[in-house]
Design a protein around this motif. Structure first.
Motif, PDB file in Angstrom:
ATOM      1  N   GLU A 178       1.173  -1.108   0.382  1.00  0.00           N
ATOM      2  CA  GLU A 178      -0.374  -0.024  -0.644  1.00  0.00           C
ATOM      3  C   GLU A 178       0.506   1.316   0.249  1.00  0.00           C
ATOM      4  OE1 GLU A 178      -3.092   0.128  -0.401  1.00  0.00           O
ATOM      5  OE2 GLU A 178      -4.211  -1.735  -0.165  1.00  0.00           O
ATOM      6  N   LEU A 222     -10.316   2.836  -5.262  1.00  0.00           N
ATOM      7  CA  LEU A 222     -10.231   2.092  -4.487  1.00  0.00           C
ATOM      8  C   LEU A 222     -10.381   2.860  -3.248  1.00  0.00           C
ATOM      9  CD1 LEU A 222      -7.537  -0.380  -6.027  1.00  0.00           C
ATOM     10  CD2 LEU A 222     -10.168  -0.671  -6.503  1.00  0.00           C
ATOM     11  N   ARG A 247     -12.719  -1.135  -1.293  1.00  0.00           N
ATOM     12  CA  ARG A 247     -12.472  -1.898  -0.412  1.00  0.00           C
ATOM     13  C   ARG A 247     -13.194  -2.667   0.076  1.00  0.00           C
ATOM     14  NH1 ARG A 247      -6.773  -1.104   0.412  1.00  0.00           N
ATOM     15  NH2 ARG A 247      -6.098   0.065  -1.224  1.00  0.00           N
TER      16      ARG A 247
END
Length: 532
Positions: free
Chosen positions: A38, A200, A205
């Motif tokens: 991430e 996203l 998510r």
């Protein structure tokens, strides 16, 4: 073995948009795989110091082989290795090109990929703070702002473009292609929002049918016969296979996508066999047709009392200040203006001018105080290069970096066109608007074509826009890798959706069209599923 309906490889601009849109349909179970992690909240989120993260594991840190037409130089190619892909470490410029660029894709055999389709998609995708209009979307997904600037010199450079008779102030997305403006980027209120941040978000998510797997390096596509049935990955759990009931979509970018294809046995037969790999299908176009934007520069140095350039300060104190306050020297990117120009009689731009309120003092060794003076830099981008290069495997090792050879300036016509572009940039810096900031100009407007050509070969750098290595084309095009539905030729269950499918590079920056490709790919895949 974990099995999903669709496995998307790569969480960059195209892959993030694709996975998010596919997961809008509850009947499609989607896995999005990313080799990196991430994207953290670090200095990479700043406008002025983002490149400090290029030395981290967020960057694939690619480079070309030695380029013979650039005096043997090796050109660095940072590419994002994190959720968000290269939108985690790029300038974030949303410059989507001209409709004619997409019409050229359709003319090259990519049926349905044209200017109208692109503009319609962009109006849905964009959330521009410039307000709703016929040329920019306002209520879309990708949030964007104009770049801020700490100096009026940014405005003077735009005025110099007008003063030189090259065009007017305007919007790059408008009907008139010859304008100058401060371009829009992903930096919202000075903080980077990646394409993944937009597509996203937490609500996406939370969907039960979307899984994001990070830290997973895809080593190859797994085939049964000529049908793709999954991918092999290596992550903290070792080497394993993940299944795909319907299909695999490669969205790994113009370098990684052809690498994965060739490692999987899809590509030029001779090259794959010489590395001891099995051939699934002989596709000579895989890894070919590599195109990229190069730019050469005109630098100026002002009078001793000229002010306006803002010296960069990327020390620890500046970085910490930005992290705490989002202001200070790390807040600004000096190359914050754009303008467009063409050769005589051309209706669309041949050149993009990237406009910086800073100069390079090393270009003026005759001035001992050059580093204390103000000046500007005009980056002259060759928008439609003729030179073509390639991506090849260095070995059968999936962790070995590919051999990247853009063959920059291998076509003499590219050099000649750039010489003409520098001449136009000279007109800009000779404008009365910039008189105080252009007491000295390098290379000189009096330089011969041969001298400018030598400067170009020594000076040019990439704008980081590699495309075309798995290009779309018609069924009778032997070098096309995918059809207009993005399906890889000669196999089943495998598509490509990223910058590698572009037949030609656009007259703009490649982030926006990459999002468009992922966005439209979801529609194509959904339509095919509904029809089956």
């Amino acid at each position: 073995m974990n099995i999903y309906d669709i496995v998307v490889v790569g969480a960059g601009a195209a892959g993030a948009a694709l996975a998010a849109r596919l997961s809008e349909y509850p009947d499609i179970n989607v896995l999005l795989i990313e080799a990196g992690q991430e994207n953290p909240y670090d200095i990479g989120r700043s406008q002025g110091a983002f490149f400090l993260t290029w030395g981290t594991d967020k960057n694939w840190a690619y480079e070309t082989i030695s380029q013979p037409f650039l005096n043997g130089r090796i050109i660095q190619h940072p590419r994002g290795r994190a959720v968000g892909g290269s939108t985690t470490l790029n300038v974030g410029a949303w410059l989507r090109g001209r409709p004619e660029d997409y019409d050229a894709w359709e003319a090259a055999g990519a049926k349905g990929w044209n200017g109208k389709t692109a503009v319609d998609a962009f109006l849905q995708i964009e959330a521009s703070d410039r307000g709703p209009s016929d040329t920019r979307g306002h209520d879309g997904i990708v949030v964007m702002n104009d770049l801020t600037t700490p100096t009026d010199l940014s405005e003077k450079i735009l005025d110099a473009y007008v003063n030189a008779g090259l065009g007017k102030r305007g919007d790059s997305n408008g009907s008139d292609p010859f304008v100058a403006e401060r371009f829009q980027t992903l930096f919202v209120d000075g903080v980077r929002r990646t394409i993944a941040d937009d597509f996203l978000d937490e609500s996406v998510r939370a969907r039960a049918n979307l899984t994001i797997l990070t830290g997973a390096h895809v080593t190859r596509v797994v085939f049964e016969g000529n049908k793709a049935v999954g991918v092999e990955i290596r992550d903290v759990d070792g080497v394993r296979t993940i299944g795909a009931r319907r299909e695999v979509v490669l969205s790994a970018g113009a370098f990684n996508t052809p690498q994965i294809l060739m490692l999987s046995g899809v590509g030029p037969r001779e090259h794959i066999e010489e590395l001891g790999l099995d051939v699934i299908v002989d596709l000579p176009g895989v890894g070919q047709n590599l195109q990229d934007h190069l730019y050469a520069h005109v630098y100026t140095l002002g009078t001793a009392d000229a002010k306006g350039s803002v010296a960069p300060d990327l020390g620890d104190a500046a970085v910490q200040r930005w992290l705490e306050t989002h202001n200070g020297p790390a807040s600004y990117f000096p190359e914050n203006g754009v303008a467009w120009a063409s050769l005589d009689g051309h209706a669309v731009p041949d050149f993009e001018f990237l406009l910086s309120y800073n100069t390079t003092s090393s270009s003026f060794p005759q001035f001992p105080d050059a580093d204390k003076r103000s000046g500007v830099t005009i980056g002259v981008v060759l928008l439609q290069p003729r030179s073509r290069g390639s991506v090849r495997l260095a070995s059968a090792d999936p962790f070995a970096k590919p051999l990247i050879d853009p063959s920059y300036l291998s076509e003499q016509a590219d050099v000649e066109t750039l010489v003409s572009g520098l001449r136009i940039a000279h007109r800009m810096v000779a404008s009365s608007v910039l008189a105080s900031w252009a007491e000295t100009i390098y290379p000189s407007p009096d330089a011969s074509d041969e001298e400018l050509a030598a400067h170009i070969r020594a000076d040019v750098g990439t704008v980081f826009h590699p495309v075309g290595t798995a290009r779309m084309g018609s069924a009778d095009d032997a070098n096309a890798v995918v059809d207009s539905e993005l399906r890889v030729r000669g196999v089943e269950g495998l598509r490509v959706a990223d910058a590698s499918v572009m037949p030609t590079v656009i007259r703009g920056h490649t982030m926006a069209p990459s999002v468009f490709i992922g966005y439209r790919a979801a529609e194509i895949i959904r339509r095919d599923k509904a029809a089956s």
